[in-house]
Design an enzyme around this catalytic site. Sequence first.
Site, PDB file in Angstrom:
ATOM      1  N   HIS A  72      53.447 -21.514  59.119  1.00 57.71           N
ATOM      2  CA  HIS A  72      52.118 -21.124  59.476  1.00 57.71           C
ATOM      3  C   HIS A  72      51.439 -22.703  59.700  1.00 57.71           C
ATOM      4  CE1 HIS A  72      51.813 -17.157  57.280  1.00 57.71           C
ATOM      5  NE2 HIS A  72      52.680 -17.118  57.977  1.00 57.71           N
ATOM      6  N   TYR A 200      41.911 -15.431  53.740  1.00 61.13           N
ATOM      7  CA  TYR A 200      41.210 -15.786  52.397  1.00 61.13           C
ATOM      8  C   TYR A 200      39.855 -15.316  52.557  1.00 61.13           C
ATOM      9  CZ  TYR A 200      45.063 -18.773  50.393  1.00 61.13           C
ATOM     10  OH  TYR A 200      45.973 -19.009  49.833  1.00 61.13           O
ATOM     11  N   PRO A 292      46.540 -18.415  41.189  1.00 62.94           N
ATOM     12  CA  PRO A 292      47.293 -18.373  42.186  1.00 62.94           C
ATOM     13  C   PRO A 292      46.472 -18.522  43.617  1.00 62.94           C
ATOM     14  CG  PRO A 292      46.869 -16.114  41.648  1.00 62.94           C
ATOM     15  CD  PRO A 292      46.364 -17.192  40.469  1.00 62.94           C
ATOM     16  N   LYS A 296      50.022 -22.475  44.542  1.00 62.65           N
ATOM     17  CA  LYS A 296      50.728 -23.878  44.169  1.00 62.65           C
ATOM     18  C   LYS A 296      51.632 -24.029  43.064  1.00 62.65           C
ATOM     19  CE  LYS A 296      48.441 -26.658  46.574  1.00 62.65           C
ATOM     20  NZ  LYS A 296      49.219 -26.750  47.919  1.00 62.65           N
ATOM     21  N   TYR A 384      46.120 -28.134  50.308  1.00 63.76           N
ATOM     22  CA  TYR A 384      46.889 -27.060  50.824  1.00 63.76           C
ATOM     23  C   TYR A 384      48.244 -26.998  51.185  1.00 63.76           C
ATOM     24  CZ  TYR A 384      47.393 -21.761  51.714  1.00 63.76           C
ATOM     25  OH  TYR A 384      47.635 -20.392  51.632  1.00 63.76           O
TER      26      TYR A 384
HETATM   27  P1  RFL Z   1      59.364 -18.840  36.064  1.00 62.47           P
HETATM   28  O1  RFL Z   1      59.417 -18.436  37.671  1.00 62.47           O
HETATM   29  O2  RFL Z   1      58.412 -18.063  35.265  1.00 62.47           O
HETATM   30  O3  RFL Z   1      60.786 -19.052  35.581  1.00 62.47           O
HETATM   31  C1  RFL Z   1      61.072 -19.246  34.107  1.00 62.47           C
HETATM   32  C2  RFL Z   1      62.345 -18.326  33.892  1.00 62.47           C
HETATM   33  O4  RFL Z   1      62.649 -18.254  32.294  1.00 62.47           O
HETATM   34  C3  RFL Z   1      63.148 -17.060  31.883  1.00 62.47           C
HETATM   35  N1  RFL Z   1      62.907 -17.181  30.405  1.00 62.47           N
HETATM   36  C4  RFL Z   1      63.699 -17.491  29.527  1.00 62.47           C
HETATM   37  N2  RFL Z   1      65.131 -17.892  29.796  1.00 62.47           N
HETATM   38  C5  RFL Z   1      65.802 -18.104  28.572  1.00 62.47           C
HETATM   39  N3  RFL Z   1      65.151 -17.970  27.379  1.00 62.47           N
HETATM   40  C6  RFL Z   1      63.834 -17.660  27.249  1.00 62.47           C
HETATM   41  N4  RFL Z   1      63.256 -17.595  26.009  1.00 62.47           N
HETATM   42  C7  RFL Z   1      63.177 -17.421  28.368  1.00 62.47           C
HETATM   43  N5  RFL Z   1      61.683 -16.935  28.402  1.00 62.47           N
HETATM   44  C8  RFL Z   1      61.732 -17.123  29.720  1.00 62.47           C
HETATM   45  C9  RFL Z   1      62.247 -16.247  32.859  1.00 62.47           C
HETATM   46  O5  RFL Z   1      63.208 -14.823  32.762  1.00 62.47           O
HETATM   47  C10 RFL Z   1      62.391 -16.867  34.186  1.00 62.47           C
HETATM   48  O6  RFL Z   1      63.645 -16.428  34.936  1.00 62.47           O
HETATM   49  O7  RFL Z   1      58.826 -20.474  36.057  1.00 62.47           O
HETATM   50  P2  RFL Z   1      59.191 -21.637  37.039  1.00 62.47           P
HETATM   51  O8  RFL Z   1      60.594 -21.621  37.308  1.00 62.47           O
HETATM   52  O9  RFL Z   1      58.452 -22.726  36.338  1.00 62.47           O
HETATM   53  O10 RFL Z   1      58.376 -21.152  38.570  1.00 62.47           O
HETATM   54  C11 RFL Z   1      56.990 -21.138  38.539  1.00 62.47           C
HETATM   55  C12 RFL Z   1      56.567 -20.128  39.616  1.00 62.47           C
HETATM   56  O11 RFL Z   1      57.223 -19.027  39.323  1.00 62.47           O
HETATM   57  C13 RFL Z   1      55.213 -19.713  39.694  1.00 62.47           C
HETATM   58  O12 RFL Z   1      54.414 -20.986  39.242  1.00 62.47           O
HETATM   59  C14 RFL Z   1      54.753 -19.152  40.994  1.00 62.47           C
HETATM   60  O13 RFL Z   1      55.119 -17.906  40.965  1.00 62.47           O
HETATM   61  C15 RFL Z   1      53.217 -18.939  41.074  1.00 62.47           C
HETATM   62  N6  RFL Z   1      52.514 -18.540  42.230  1.00 62.47           N
HETATM   63  C16 RFL Z   1      52.611 -19.043  43.422  1.00 62.47           C
HETATM   64  N7  RFL Z   1      53.064 -20.387  43.663  1.00 62.47           N
HETATM   65  C17 RFL Z   1      53.246 -20.957  44.823  1.00 62.47           C
HETATM   66  O14 RFL Z   1      53.615 -21.959  44.782  1.00 62.47           O
HETATM   67  N8  RFL Z   1      53.080 -20.240  45.982  1.00 62.47           N
HETATM   68  C18 RFL Z   1      52.501 -18.962  45.905  1.00 62.47           C
HETATM   69  O15 RFL Z   1      52.043 -18.543  47.006  1.00 62.47           O
HETATM   70  C19 RFL Z   1      52.055 -18.464  44.606  1.00 62.47           C
HETATM   71  N9  RFL Z   1      51.696 -17.150  44.463  1.00 62.47           N
HETATM   72  C20 RFL Z   1      52.366 -16.977  42.212  1.00 62.47           C
HETATM   73  C21 RFL Z   1      51.869 -16.512  43.274  1.00 62.47           C
HETATM   74  C22 RFL Z   1      52.249 -16.413  40.918  1.00 62.47           C
HETATM   75  C23 RFL Z   1      51.885 -15.123  40.921  1.00 62.47           C
HETATM   76  N10 RFL Z   1      52.173 -14.199  39.811  1.00 62.47           N
HETATM   77  C24 RFL Z   1      52.655 -12.753  39.856  1.00 62.47           C
HETATM   78  C25 RFL Z   1      52.047 -15.032  38.470  1.00 62.47           C
HETATM   79  C26 RFL Z   1      51.367 -15.288  43.280  1.00 62.47           C
HETATM   80  C27 RFL Z   1      51.494 -14.313  42.279  1.00 62.47           C
HETATM   81  C28 RFL Z   1      50.874 -12.846  42.043  1.00 62.47           C
HETATM   82  C1  PHB Z   2      51.614 -15.056  48.332  1.00 63.52           C
HETATM   83  O1  PHB Z   2      52.113 -15.041  49.557  1.00 63.52           O
HETATM   84  O2  PHB Z   2      52.032 -14.242  47.651  1.00 63.52           O
HETATM   85  C2  PHB Z   2      50.510 -15.767  48.412  1.00 63.52           C
HETATM   86  C3  PHB Z   2      50.083 -16.571  49.306  1.00 63.52           C
HETATM   87  C4  PHB Z   2      48.946 -17.577  49.122  1.00 63.52           C
HETATM   88  C5  PHB Z   2      48.228 -17.476  47.911  1.00 63.52           C
HETATM   89  C6  PHB Z   2      48.749 -16.657  46.554  1.00 63.52           C
HETATM   90  C7  PHB Z   2      49.791 -15.789  46.808  1.00 63.52           C
HETATM   91  O3  PHB Z   2      47.424 -18.334  47.527  1.00 63.52           O
END
Ligand code: RFL
Ligand code: PHB
Length: 392
Positions: A72, A200, A292, A296, A384
């Site tokens: 994108h 957005y 979110p 980031k 961004y």
């Molecule tokens: P994670 O992915 O939560 O991984 C942590 C891992 O640790 C395990 N765990 C354990 N393992 C052993 N012992 C324990 N006691 C444990 N407790 C937990 C878990 O099972 C898991 O496998 O953390 P990490 O690696 O720091 O990664 C962070 C990302 O997952 C998170 O920041 C992103 O998903 C946030 N996020 C987005 N980030 C982006 O950069 N771009 C995006 O577009 C974006 N969109 C989003 C998002 C997060 C969302 N939600 C659901 C919170 C959209 C959403 C809706």
């Molecule tokens: C996503 O694709 O899940 C997504 C993209 C942008 C955002 C949050 C989530 O700001």
Amino acid sequence: MRTQVGIVGAGPAGLVLAHLLHLAGIDSIVVENRSRSYIEQRLRAGLLEQGSADLLIETGLGERLQRECMLHDGLFIKFKGELHRLDFRALVGKSVMIYGQQEIVKDLVAARLGYGAPILFEVGDVALHDLGGPHPRIAFTQNGERREIQCDFIAGCDGFHGISRPSIPADRITVFERIYPFAWLGVLVEAPPTRDELVYTHHERGFALLTMRTPRLSRLYLQCAPDEAETNWPDDRIWEKLRLRTAGGEGWQLSEGPIVQKGITEMRSFAVEPMHYGRLFLAGDAAHIVPPTGAKGMNLAIADVRVLARALTAFYKEGREDALAGYSRVCLRRVWKVQRFSWWMTQLLHRFDDDNAFDRRRQLAEIDYITSSRAGAMTWAENYVGLPMEWE
Ligand code: RFL
Ligand code: PHB
């Protein structure tokens, strides 16, 4: 068992760290409390900054990513029913891409198992010991048996609800936090994206975001009440709100289809300082959470472990401890800029129930400014697409 770096958590932070350490010739063991199939299906982030993608490509993980990602060069902002485009390429010369977090996790797990390095899945009762001394340990239960890994260092990559951060004595870290008075309802829809870039939307009834996973799968988000249950959101109600909030503009038609998954995400800004204690280093969501809106969280997790892998490499290859001592300081410079940007996008685009008419006019004026001023657009675009790694 013994290893150089014990890694708790097989999310993006833990798996990218393990991969970077492997390339530097440093041993690690990853322990994960979920199963392989669970972490490979978990629906989370979608948007990757160019710097994060470059790191994956440069370290040999780009094969499927480059084939399947959706590149994108800009995004759309919709307000007062009109669509405006922010052109990252023209403004800051960079792009972002859509490639699901679970796809990155699959690629990382396959690579690691491919070179025969360990990930211990489905471990229970993980506990960290002797963090303040030179030989920290990870204890856990596997197949009903209590086991232990002796480490030189432990990387706490176990996300916001993990055990690493709570293993630090409360008086050794400071918590910074803000909880927002709304949540996001996210749905996965079997329908092509409405637009080929993200939309957005600011609307007086609340925020909406149209994103995607593949040319045939849309990912849509709606601002909702913080304490709402998924059962309050039958499909009809979701479409009604999405149509209302995204309506307007010539030729606009929301792309609709069957909803195949639903989930509610709370909105929080959270950070701890410092990001280490003794020989435990926190990375990713274990150390900080951003709402979110700015996309980031995963990018920040990858940025942290890049710094941590560099610091551990300096320790093992050159006997230097200065980079490890500076880990938290270096990461926090980025963390706080990303915290600021994620908060800023959140307050700009959401409806806050205690805002008055003045606040709504101010929000609209700011969006108008950003979409009409090159300086305003550039500030958004620069943040961004991801702040430069050279700033570290
Ligand atoms: P994670 O992915 O939560 O991984 C942590 C891992 O640790 C395990 N765990 C354990 N393992 C052993 N012992 C324990 N006691 C444990 N407790 C937990 C878990 O099972 C898991 O496998 O953390 P990490 O690696 O720091 O990664 C962070 C990302 O997952 C998170 O920041 C992103 O998903 C946030 N996020 C987005 N980030 C982006 O950069 N771009 C995006 O577009 C974006 N969109 C989003 C998002 C997060 C969302 N939600 C659901 C919170 C959209 C959403 C809706
Ligand atoms: C996503 O694709 O899940 C997504 C993209 C942008 C955002 C949050 C989530 O700001």
